[in-house]
Design a protein around this motif. Structure first.
Motif, mmCIF file in Angstrom:
data_model
loop_
_atom_site.group_PDB
_atom_site.id
_atom_site.type_symbol
_atom_site.label_atom_id
_atom_site.label_comp_id
_atom_site.label_asym_id
_atom_site.label_seq_id
_atom_site.Cartn_x
_atom_site.Cartn_y
_atom_site.Cartn_z
ATOM 1 N N SER A 78 -4.371 0.827 6.343
ATOM 2 C CA SER A 78 -3.519 -0.815 5.571
ATOM 3 C C SER A 78 -1.765 -0.840 4.918
ATOM 4 O O SER A 78 -1.542 0.517 4.753
ATOM 5 N N HIS A 79 -1.906 -2.357 6.019
ATOM 6 C CA HIS A 79 -0.259 -2.318 5.720
ATOM 7 C C HIS A 79 0.128 -2.293 4.067
ATOM 8 O O HIS A 79 0.625 -2.191 3.108
ATOM 9 N N ARG A 80 -1.037 -2.842 3.686
ATOM 10 C CA ARG A 80 -1.411 -3.393 1.969
ATOM 11 C C ARG A 80 -0.973 -2.458 1.368
ATOM 12 O O ARG A 80 -0.479 -2.021 -0.012
ATOM 13 N N TYR A 81 -2.264 -0.761 1.407
ATOM 14 C CA TYR A 81 -1.691 0.353 0.347
ATOM 15 C C TYR A 81 -1.359 1.746 0.917
ATOM 16 O O TYR A 81 -0.540 2.167 0.101
ATOM 17 N N ARG A 82 -0.692 1.706 2.515
ATOM 18 C CA ARG A 82 -0.345 2.887 2.687
ATOM 19 C C ARG A 82 1.414 2.955 1.965
ATOM 20 O O ARG A 82 1.202 4.163 2.297
ATOM 21 N N ASN A 83 2.068 2.472 1.652
ATOM 22 C CA ASN A 83 3.019 2.457 0.880
ATOM 23 C C ASN A 83 2.865 2.308 -0.146
ATOM 24 O O ASN A 83 3.918 2.686 -1.427
ATOM 25 N N VAL A 84 1.739 2.709 -1.157
ATOM 26 C CA VAL A 84 2.242 2.207 -2.157
ATOM 27 C C VAL A 84 2.191 3.181 -2.706
ATOM 28 O O VAL A 84 1.651 4.758 -2.720
ATOM 29 N N VAL A 85 3.220 4.428 -4.028
ATOM 30 C CA VAL A 85 3.195 5.681 -4.525
ATOM 31 C C VAL A 85 2.656 5.700 -5.727
ATOM 32 O O VAL A 85 2.488 5.214 -6.384
ATOM 33 N N VAL A 86 1.808 7.173 -5.634
ATOM 34 C CA VAL A 86 1.407 6.915 -7.382
ATOM 35 C C VAL A 86 2.512 7.741 -7.379
ATOM 36 O O VAL A 86 2.849 8.915 -7.155
ATOM 37 N N GLU A 87 2.754 7.523 -8.830
ATOM 38 C CA GLU A 87 4.307 7.350 -9.823
ATOM 39 C C GLU A 87 3.495 8.989 -9.955
ATOM 40 O O GLU A 87 4.670 10.119 -10.499
ATOM 41 N N HIS A 88 2.015 8.589 -11.452
ATOM 42 C CA HIS A 88 1.885 10.103 -12.013
ATOM 43 C C HIS A 88 0.913 10.216 -11.877
ATOM 44 O O HIS A 88 -0.309 9.192 -11.708
ATOM 45 N N CYS A 89 -0.156 11.053 -12.253
ATOM 46 C CA CYS A 89 -1.374 11.404 -11.803
ATOM 47 C C CYS A 89 -1.152 12.483 -13.122
ATOM 48 O O CYS A 89 -1.232 13.666 -13.340
ATOM 49 N N ARG A 90 -2.621 13.188 -13.742
ATOM 50 C CA ARG A 90 -2.771 13.752 -14.884
ATOM 51 C C ARG A 90 -4.426 13.502 -14.830
ATOM 52 O O ARG A 90 -5.149 12.766 -14.633
ATOM 53 N N SER A 91 -4.622 15.341 -15.077
ATOM 54 C CA SER A 91 -6.291 15.485 -14.448
ATOM 55 C C SER A 91 -6.296 16.887 -15.631
ATOM 56 O O SER A 91 -5.848 17.552 -15.534
#
Length: 366
Positions: A78-91
């Motif tokens: 989707s154009h809406r989400y494809r360029n959204v950046v996952v900036e930080h991730c912690r698990s």
């Protein structure tokens, strides 16, 4: 009837600078936190790039909650989400500390960020920690939720939205009221998607009351998890195409245009759960709650199971181990477990009569 996948088809061509964030977007961000992005070291990557690597590395995830791979693919297309950046991730998963935690943040526009907290996954540790909410003032996951927010967004100029499904909804609310002051001022909205509530003293605190007007709460008609403990935020009650516990799954919630398709009221089943569990917890000390929780999950893991998938894959082995461990446990443990279960049965009283079957008939008649 339409769900979050249909929503992506409808609004997928509208980027966030043309069409602002709606309630279903906050459900999608919450659901995206279930995808196994930490395995891909996905910080500072777009959803499109993450999906490509997800496919290349043949990531396999449990589908007991919903299908994370399907959601990730539709977002990437989707154009809406494809360029959204996952900036930080912690698990983090720590069986000894009884902690299952995951959070990630999505930069969806300039100076605009969504922080999403993962709900309970399929690990038994995660479900055990959920029950700790009723007995412990601050669980390990709640502490980590505050730390994630403070570590990455103290001193920035970002406008912040916070969301989470199931346990993640609790973490979203909790971290938002406990974060540093400059973050609290920049939080524009907080969404709990069928998340459990809190102890009364936290709800009455000044910090909670100061943030309450920013909070949004969504629960399905037959909510179970979202009815556990107290939450003073008036919920949006949405329709679901599933039944009973299946309604907890985010891909069953019904969406109409830019919002959820609303139901008129909570089901009799949901109200029964709310009243029964409230009464049950009121009649137990924190020590009893902890003892009950620890012993129940010791029984569940006695056959070597660490996840719900393990329980499903080896039902005979695990059932045999659970029965054996209970039979051979000391008399005091058996007695205390029996007393707590007895309190639950007493709390249910007559409220069960007719409610469950009436709900089934109502859904089947639709």
């Amino acid at each position: 009837m339409a769900n979050m996948y249909d929503y992506l088809t409808w609004r997928g061509d509208l980027q966030f600078d043309r069409d602002p964030v709606h309630d279903p977007d906050m459900l999608i961000f919450a659901a995206l936190s279930y995808t196994d992005l930490p395995e891909l070291e996905s910080n500072a990557m777009t959803i499109h790039e993450i999906h490509r690597r997800y496919v290349e590395e043949k990531i396999q995830q449990s589908q007991l909650i919903f299908d994370p791979a399907k959601l990730l693919q539709l977002c990437a297309e989707s154009h809406r989400y494809r360029n959204v950046v996952v900036e930080h991730c912690r698990s983090t998963l720590d069986h000894d500390q009884v902690m299952q935690f995951c959070a990630m943040s999505f930069r969806y526009d300039n100076h605009k960020v969504v922080i999403a907290y993962r709900g309970t996954d399929t690990t038994l540790t995660g479900w055990q920690e959920d029950l700790y909410f009723a007995a412990i003032d601050e669980t390990s996951a709640q502490s980590e939720a505050i730390k994630f927010m403070n570590d990455f967004y103290t001193g920035t100029q970002d406008e912040i939205l916070v969301t989470g499904h199931s346990k993640g909804g609790n973490l979203a609310q909790y971290a938002s009221i406990k974060a540093n002051d400059d973050i609290r001022e920049r939080i524009k909205g907080i969404w709990s998607m069928d998340g459990p509530g809190f102890k009364e003293h936290l709800i009455q605190s000044n910090a909670f009351q100061q943030m309450k007007d920013k909070m949004h709460r969504v629960v399905p008609e037959q909510s179970f998890v979202g009815m556990l403990m107290d939450n003073p935020v008036q919920p949006i009650i949405c329709k679901s195409d599933a039944f009973f516990m299946g309604q907890h799954m985010p891909d069953t919630w019904q969406i109409l245009g830019p919002g959820f398709e609303r139901a008129s009221q909570l089901s009799n089943f949901s109200q029964f759960v709310w009243q029964t569990v409230d009464k049950w917890l009121e009649n137990m000390t924190d020590e009893e709650k902890l003892h009950f929780t620890d012993n129940v999950f010791a029984l569940l893991s006695s056959g070597g199971a660490q996840t719900l998938d393990d329980m499903v894959d080896n039902p005979f082995k695990n059932s045999k181990s659970i029965i054996s461990m209970f039979v051979h446990s000391d008399k005091q443990t058996q007695q205390r477990l029996g007393e707590v279960i007895g309190k639950l049965l007493n709390a249910s009283g007559d409220t069960l009569k007719g409610s469950v079957f009436k709900d089934r008939k109502n859904i089947e008649d639709r």
